[in-house]
Design an enzyme around this catalytic site. Structure first.
Site, PDB file in Angstrom:
ATOM      1  N   ARG A  70       0.822  -1.217   0.000  1.00 31.71           N
ATOM      2  CA  ARG A  70       0.000   0.000   0.000  1.00 31.71           C
ATOM      3  C   ARG A  70       0.853   1.263   0.000  1.00 31.71           C
ATOM      4  O   ARG A  70       0.601   2.172  -0.786  1.00 31.71           O
ATOM      5  CB  ARG A  70      -1.004   0.011   1.150  1.00 31.71           C
ATOM      6  N   TYR A 123      -9.544  22.045 -15.115  1.00 31.95           N
ATOM      7  CA  TYR A 123     -10.277  20.791 -15.249  1.00 31.95           C
ATOM      8  C   TYR A 123     -11.553  20.877 -14.409  1.00 31.95           C
ATOM      9  O   TYR A 123     -11.494  21.107 -13.202  1.00 31.95           O
ATOM     10  CB  TYR A 123      -9.392  19.629 -14.796  1.00 31.95           C
ATOM     11  N   ASP A 196      -0.904  21.776 -12.750  1.00 34.32           N
ATOM     12  CA  ASP A 196      -1.529  20.652 -13.462  1.00 34.32           C
ATOM     13  C   ASP A 196      -1.019  20.735 -14.901  1.00 34.32           C
ATOM     14  O   ASP A 196      -1.412  21.614 -15.664  1.00 34.32           O
ATOM     15  CB  ASP A 196      -3.054  20.759 -13.401  1.00 34.32           C
ATOM     16  N   LYS A 221      -3.982  10.445 -19.254  1.00 36.56           N
ATOM     17  CA  LYS A 221      -3.988  11.131 -20.540  1.00 36.56           C
ATOM     18  C   LYS A 221      -2.698  10.808 -21.308  1.00 36.56           C
ATOM     19  O   LYS A 221      -2.404   9.640 -21.500  1.00 36.56           O
ATOM     20  CB  LYS A 221      -4.206  12.638 -20.302  1.00 36.56           C
TER      21      LYS A 221
HETATM   22  C1  LIG Z   1      -8.465  14.281 -16.779  1.00 39.70           C
HETATM   23  C2  LIG Z   1      -7.880  15.421 -16.061  1.00 39.70           C
HETATM   24  C3  LIG Z   1      -7.770  15.421 -14.665  1.00 39.70           C
HETATM   25  C4  LIG Z   1      -8.339  14.309 -13.816  1.00 39.70           C
HETATM   26  O1  LIG Z   1      -7.630  13.118 -14.017  1.00 39.70           O
HETATM   27  P1  LIG Z   1      -8.295  11.650 -13.778  1.00 39.70           P
HETATM   28  O2  LIG Z   1      -7.150  10.740 -14.108  1.00 39.70           O
HETATM   29  O3  LIG Z   1      -9.456  11.542 -14.712  1.00 39.70           O
HETATM   30  O4  LIG Z   1      -8.710  11.582 -12.357  1.00 39.70           O
HETATM   31  C5  LIG Z   1      -7.153  16.494 -14.061  1.00 39.70           C
HETATM   32  N1  LIG Z   1      -6.668  17.537 -14.788  1.00 39.70           N
HETATM   33  C6  LIG Z   1      -6.775  17.576 -16.128  1.00 39.70           C
HETATM   34  C7  LIG Z   1      -6.229  18.752 -16.868  1.00 39.70           C
HETATM   35  C8  LIG Z   1      -7.380  16.528 -16.811  1.00 39.70           C
HETATM   36  O5  LIG Z   1      -7.494  16.593 -18.136  1.00 39.70           O
END
Ligand SMILES: *Cc1c(COP(=O)(O)O)cnc(C)c1O
Length: 405
Positions: A70, A123, A196, A221
């Site tokens: 974990r 997001y 981000d 992504k």
């Molecule tokens: C998809 C996304 C997220 C969230 O990620 P998950 O893996 O779906 O939890 C956060 N920030 C951006 C810019 C995203 O495109």
């Protein structure tokens, strides 16, 4: 000593047969996933470690550094070390079960009463989480137009602001925020900066080298890139008390990424530099061709010279402007929705950054309070031939009802 509380991408990167991140380019480091060789079999692809538990030494120590899966896992750490090397993250990287789990860990590591500055364009899932959950954590959040560093300066509450959250390019309007300038403003106020960086990957932007303290990705992504893993990651510039708190949150709250997903992620990361280059080149070509299309009223892409963030983007991005763009359809909302209904090659689906191109009407996904205009379609460019992608979109735009309204 147990390493379970001290994941590190730094020292391990020079493990036997490993490539030192200082000596080799990102493309080389990624292609060989740091060049690690399995010490037992000499396999060039590291094994998938599924064991949840590890044998103690006779004196009860855990000399391998692993005790329980974990807090830490060897396969998960392989992926973390590749990402840490690409981001040049001194503290290393921590993988989580999703991008949201990684992002929310940062806010949960703050103290009650802290103030956070976040972007208006971000997001939508995280914006909604901040609106709903931050008050319960006793965090105050201000959403500002992050494209304007002076708006960040004006929002600072001296002695209270502890975190500035940047997302650049901002999803889905492709707004560009100046990481270096905002980091200076935040540092002067004693606040951390987290970025981000999902829409660019470390191949195009390395926020930690521009002054940010933390970088976050939805590894779902482009890092994985094949639309078959949900994962998130944080990479840190300093192994300080805040980083240790993030390590403790991941371990204690049980948010680590599983080894199978991490194994797939390493496999995806090996081709990240090639995919990022091809997807950026495709997005730029599409943006250029779409910007003269009679049924398109605007193309939002930082690679176009008329984009308001182009100069900053050209400074802080390297080798391309990313795979994400947005278009506004001349006939309004109905024409935008009908365009998405008519594509054949593009896939009408949510998410970003995969090898297949995706199209989505965002306003209907994001609902009330979205900064997304109703005529906007978000495009995630894959690795298909960009001229095929254009041809398909051109036919959909031209045939869409409402286009001539
Ligand atoms: C998809 C996304 C997220 C969230 O990620 P998950 O893996 O779906 O939890 C956060 N920030 C951006 C810019 C995203 O495109």
């Amino acid at each position: 000593m147990s390493r379970s509380n001290a994941p590190h991408g730094d020292s391990d990167a020079t493990a036997p047969h490993g490539l030192s991140p200082e000596a080799w380019s990102p493309r080389t480091l990624a292609a060989q996933a740091l060049g690690r060789i399995d010490p037992v079999t000499r396999a060039v692809v590291p094994p998938l470690h599924l064991s949840t538990t590890y044998l103690r030494d006779p004196d009860n120590a855990y000399r391998s550094g692993f005790s329980y899966a974990r807090p830490d896992n060897a396969t998960t750490r392989e992926a973390e070390d590749v990402i840490a090397a690409l981001e040049r993250a001194e503290a290393g990287a921590l993988l989580f079960g999703s991008g949201m789990a990684a992002a929310t860990a940062v806010f949960c590591a703050l103290e009650r009463g802290d103030h956070v500055i976040a972007p208006e364009v971000m997001y939508w899932g995280l914006r909604r989480w901040l609106q709903q959950e931050a008050p319960r954590l006793d965090l105050a959040v201000d959403f500002v137009p992050m494209q304007d560093p002076e708006a960040v300066r004006a929002a600072i509450r001296p002695g209270k602001t502890r975190l500035v959250w940047i997302e650049t390019p901002g999803n889905p309007l492709c707004t560009i925020s100046d990481i270096a300038r905002i980091s200076e403003i935040a540092r002067a106020a004693g606040a951390r900066v987290a970025v981000d960086s999902t829409a660019v990957s470390p191949i195009l932007t390395r926020p930690l080298t521009l002054g940010a303290d933390l970088v976050m990705h939805s590894a779902t992504k482009i890092l994985n890139g094949h639309s078959d893993v949900v994962a998130g990651v944080l990479a840190g510039a300093h192994k300080d008390a805040f980083w240790e708190r993030l390590v403790a949150i991941r371990g204690g709250w049980g948010a680590i990424l599983g080894p199978f997903e991490a194994y797939l992620l390493v496999r995806g990361l090996r081709t990240l530099p090639l995919r990022a280059a091809a997807q950026s080149a495709g997005a730029l070509r599409l943006a250029q061709r779409l910007s003269t299309h009679p049924r398109v009223s605007a193309v939002l892409y930082p690679g176009l010279p008329n984009h308001p963030g182009h100069a900053v983007a050209a400074r802080q991005m390297e080798g391309g402007f990313g795979f994400m763009l947005a278009i506004r359809v001349a006939g309004g909302e109905a024409a935008a929705i009908d365009t998405a209904a008519r594509v054949r090659l593009w896939k009408r689906a949510t998410s970003l950054g995969g090898v297949e191109s995706l199209i989505e009407h965002r306003a209907s996904v994001e609902g009330p309070g979205t900064p997304c205009p109703p005529d906007l379609l978000r495009l995630s460019t894959g690795i298909e031939d960009p001229d095929d992608l254009f041809r398909d979109l051109d036919a959909a735009l031209t045939g869409a009802h409402g286009s001539t309204a």
